[in-house]
Motif scaffolding. Structure first.
Motif, PDB file in Angstrom:
ATOM      1  N   PHE A   3       0.846  -1.180   0.000  1.00  0.00           N
ATOM      2  CA  PHE A   3       0.000   0.000   0.000  1.00  0.00           C
ATOM      3  C   PHE A   3       0.883   1.232   0.000  1.00  0.00           C
ATOM      4  O   PHE A   3       1.892   1.283   0.717  1.00  0.00           O
ATOM      5  CB  PHE A   3      -0.932   0.010   1.211  1.00  0.00           C
ATOM      6  CG  PHE A   3      -1.939  -1.097   1.199  1.00  0.00           C
ATOM      7  CD1 PHE A   3      -3.141  -0.964   0.511  1.00  0.00           C
ATOM      8  CD2 PHE A   3      -1.673  -2.299   1.846  1.00  0.00           C
ATOM      9  CE1 PHE A   3      -4.058  -1.998   0.481  1.00  0.00           C
ATOM     10  CE2 PHE A   3      -2.585  -3.336   1.830  1.00  0.00           C
ATOM     11  CZ  PHE A   3      -3.786  -3.184   1.137  1.00  0.00           C
ATOM     12  N   GLY A   4       0.512   2.208  -0.818  1.00  0.00           N
ATOM     13  CA  GLY A   4       1.360   3.374  -0.938  1.00  0.00           C
ATOM     14  C   GLY A   4       0.586   4.655  -1.168  1.00  0.00           C
ATOM     15  O   GLY A   4      -0.626   4.660  -1.388  1.00  0.00           O
ATOM     16  N   ILE A   5       1.341   5.743  -1.108  1.00  0.00           N
ATOM     17  CA  ILE A   5       0.843   7.087  -1.360  1.00  0.00           C
ATOM     18  C   ILE A   5       1.581   7.641  -2.570  1.00  0.00           C
ATOM     19  O   ILE A   5       2.801   7.477  -2.676  1.00  0.00           O
ATOM     20  CB  ILE A   5       1.099   8.000  -0.145  1.00  0.00           C
ATOM     21  CG1 ILE A   5       0.342   7.493   1.084  1.00  0.00           C
ATOM     22  CG2 ILE A   5       0.729   9.449  -0.462  1.00  0.00           C
ATOM     23  CD1 ILE A   5      -1.167   7.531   0.961  1.00  0.00           C
ATOM     24  N   PHE A   6       0.848   8.292  -3.475  1.00  0.00           N
ATOM     25  CA  PHE A   6       1.533   8.968  -4.565  1.00  0.00           C
ATOM     26  C   PHE A   6       1.063  10.416  -4.645  1.00  0.00           C
ATOM     27  O   PHE A   6      -0.068  10.748  -4.292  1.00  0.00           O
ATOM     28  CB  PHE A   6       1.340   8.253  -5.904  1.00  0.00           C
ATOM     29  CG  PHE A   6      -0.018   8.421  -6.535  1.00  0.00           C
ATOM     30  CD1 PHE A   6      -0.245   9.400  -7.495  1.00  0.00           C
ATOM     31  CD2 PHE A   6      -1.061   7.576  -6.195  1.00  0.00           C
ATOM     32  CE1 PHE A   6      -1.490   9.549  -8.091  1.00  0.00           C
ATOM     33  CE2 PHE A   6      -2.309   7.701  -6.790  1.00  0.00           C
ATOM     34  CZ  PHE A   6      -2.520   8.695  -7.741  1.00  0.00           C
ATOM     35  N   SER A   7       1.961  11.275  -5.101  1.00  0.00           N
ATOM     36  CA  SER A   7       1.662  12.695  -5.240  1.00  0.00           C
ATOM     37  C   SER A   7       1.990  13.150  -6.651  1.00  0.00           C
ATOM     38  O   SER A   7       3.024  12.759  -7.204  1.00  0.00           O
ATOM     39  CB  SER A   7       2.483  13.511  -4.230  1.00  0.00           C
ATOM     40  OG  SER A   7       2.259  14.895  -4.405  1.00  0.00           O
ATOM     41  N   ILE A   8       1.134  13.996  -7.209  1.00  0.00           N
ATOM     42  CA  ILE A   8       1.443  14.564  -8.516  1.00  0.00           C
ATOM     43  C   ILE A   8       2.160  15.904  -8.373  1.00  0.00           C
ATOM     44  O   ILE A   8       2.607  16.481  -9.365  1.00  0.00           O
ATOM     45  CB  ILE A   8       0.187  14.724  -9.390  1.00  0.00           C
ATOM     46  CG1 ILE A   8      -0.807  15.699  -8.758  1.00  0.00           C
ATOM     47  CG2 ILE A   8      -0.460  13.368  -9.642  1.00  0.00           C
ATOM     48  CD1 ILE A   8      -1.977  16.042  -9.660  1.00  0.00           C
ATOM     49  N   GLY A   9       2.245  16.416  -7.146  1.00  0.00           N
ATOM     50  CA  GLY A   9       3.023  17.625  -6.905  1.00  0.00           C
ATOM     51  C   GLY A   9       2.426  18.887  -7.506  1.00  0.00           C
ATOM     52  O   GLY A   9       3.162  19.787  -7.907  1.00  0.00           O
ATOM     53  N   ASP A  10       1.094  18.987  -7.513  1.00  0.00           N
ATOM     54  CA  ASP A  10       0.470  20.198  -8.057  1.00  0.00           C
ATOM     55  C   ASP A  10       0.563  21.350  -7.054  1.00  0.00           C
ATOM     56  O   ASP A  10       0.524  21.144  -5.836  1.00  0.00           O
ATOM     57  CB  ASP A  10      -0.991  19.942  -8.422  1.00  0.00           C
ATOM     58  CG  ASP A  10      -1.837  19.529  -7.222  1.00  0.00           C
ATOM     59  OD1 ASP A  10      -1.422  18.602  -6.499  1.00  0.00           O
ATOM     60  OD2 ASP A  10      -2.902  20.142  -6.999  1.00  0.00           O
ATOM     61  N   VAL A  11       0.720  22.542  -7.584  1.00  0.00           N
ATOM     62  CA  VAL A  11       0.690  23.763  -6.766  1.00  0.00           C
ATOM     63  C   VAL A  11      -0.619  24.472  -7.092  1.00  0.00           C
ATOM     64  O   VAL A  11      -0.745  25.136  -8.120  1.00  0.00           O
ATOM     65  CB  VAL A  11       1.887  24.680  -7.070  1.00  0.00           C
ATOM     66  CG1 VAL A  11       1.835  25.925  -6.196  1.00  0.00           C
ATOM     67  CG2 VAL A  11       3.198  23.931  -6.836  1.00  0.00           C
ATOM     68  N   THR A  12      -1.603  24.283  -6.215  1.00  0.00           N
ATOM     69  CA  THR A  12      -2.954  24.773  -6.459  1.00  0.00           C
ATOM     70  C   THR A  12      -3.403  25.609  -5.270  1.00  0.00           C
ATOM     71  O   THR A  12      -3.095  25.276  -4.122  1.00  0.00           O
ATOM     72  CB  THR A  12      -3.918  23.585  -6.654  1.00  0.00           C
ATOM     73  OG1 THR A  12      -3.394  22.712  -7.667  1.00  0.00           O
ATOM     74  CG2 THR A  12      -5.301  24.058  -7.063  1.00  0.00           C
TER      75      THR A  12
END
Length: 365
Positions: A3-12
């Motif tokens: 199980f994992g976490i992923f981030s797209i790294g958006d600056v919103t």
């Protein structure tokens, strides 16, 4: 099951405050998210790769190397490494360096990206996306497995007597997943090499991704890597969790509407009905995630996005606490239930090293 976490790294911008974090703060938040993910019991953290606004994740190996120094157990991965616009030689060397620094806690996911204008920025033609993915990965696969490579193709200058440095840790390349949203050619590619296949099932109906996974499983067996059930499958997901569902829906709605990937389309309720998105209580996250197995069969890796659309770091860390305490233990137990003994776990550096000791010819593929 990993199980994992992923981030797209958006600056919103945060719709609750109107404040937009600096790029510095966003990168620091991604690191803090990864570190806390390990602390609450997750197995994997992955970052996307983007070279356009509003994203900051343009250098995955730099970011993951920093996280490696701050963690002990977490597998460091990508939710996209752009096999199309990156030079496969540079990928081979960059991720080998990361693999050494992280003591093997590295794998990566190959993808073509979803932003057409990026291609010409790197001297590539978006119309050649599939051929680029196929040719570049064929070269990368060799660079990690052959000490000296002679190679000639269509999209880069030839190589003569070339050695990629450093060599992979213990002579074992990082495990590769191939990510796809719509392309059967990528499912075929993953099956051909016996690699993993990952569907980031965020934006489409589950039936669409089921077809891709079934194709991959069938072709995996065709190429002699094992039975269809033994193929290595991963899935994405997106959750926003609060102790009760009413609070989750109320709090997340402005973020959904403001999202750079969701906003302006179907409603949040429509997305939840048709895709993997879950906005609700821990039990609702559990119930929805367990249905993925009905579509995909027994699979090896489940990733969640929890930090998109301007969510403050405090909220992200609170979600991690809830997921670690109230969701992961149940998911681990339920996914293990009824899992056939011949269905393998997702490969790790340690498992591939052990496999080489008992099956040297098979491990070298």
């Amino acid at each position: 099951m990993q199980f994992g976490i992923f981030s797209i790294g958006d600056v919103t911008a945060d719709p609750a405050t109107g404040r937009t974090r600096t790029e510095h703060d966003r990168l620091k938040a991604m690191v803090a998210t990864a570190v806390h993910a390990e602390e609450v019991g997750f197995d994997v953290f992955a970052t996307g790769e983007h070279h356009n606004l509003p994203f900051v994740a343009s250098s995955p190996t730099t970011l993951l190397s920093h996280i490696a120094a701050s963690t002990d157990r977490l597998i460091l991965s990508t939710s996209t490494t752009l096999i199309t616009t990156n030079d496969p030689v540079k990928i081979a060397e960059d991720y080998a360096v990361l693999q050494h620094l992280a003591d093997g806690r590295v794998d990566l996911m190959m993808g073509r990206g979803n932003t057409g204008p990026v291609y010409p920025w790197f001297g590539k033609d978006v119309r050649q996306g599939i051929p680029l993915a196929v040719e570049n990965y064929a070269l990368l696969h060799r660079l990690w497995r052959e000490d000296v490579v002679d190679w000639e193709g269509k999209f880069r200058t030839p190589l003569q007597g070339f050695t990629s440095t450093p060599r992979p840790l213990d002579g074992i390349p990082p495990f590769v997943w191939h990510g796809s949203v719509r392309s059967p050619e990528i499912a075929e590619q993953a099956a051909y090499y016996g690699d993993g296949f990952f569907v980031n099932n965020l934006f489409g109906p589950m039936s669409h991704f089921t077809k891709l996974i079934n194709l991959y499983r069938e072709r995996y067996a065709h190429y002699g890597h094992g039975t269809p059930e033994q193929a290595i499958v991963g899935a994405g997901g997106h959750v926003f969790v609060r102790p009760n569902s009413q609070d989750a829906v109320r709090e997340y709605r402005p973020y959904f509407d403001n999202s750079p990937v969701y906003g302006g389309g179907p409603s949040m309720e429509q997305y939840m009905a048709q895709t993997s998105l879950t906005v609700g209580s821990p039990q609702e996250v559990i119930d929805k995630t367990l249905t993925f197995r009905d579509h995909f069969g027994h699979y090896q890796r489940q990733m969640f996005n929890i930090d998109m659309a301007g969510l403050p770091l405090k909220t992200v860390l609170e979600q991690l606490d809830l997921l670690g305490a109230e969701v992961l233990p149940t998911l681990r137990k339920e996914f293990a239930s009824g899992r056939p003994s011949d269905v393998p776990d997702a490969p790790t550096h340690a498992s591939l090293l052990a496999r080489r000791a008992t099956q040297p010819e098979e491990a070298a593929k």
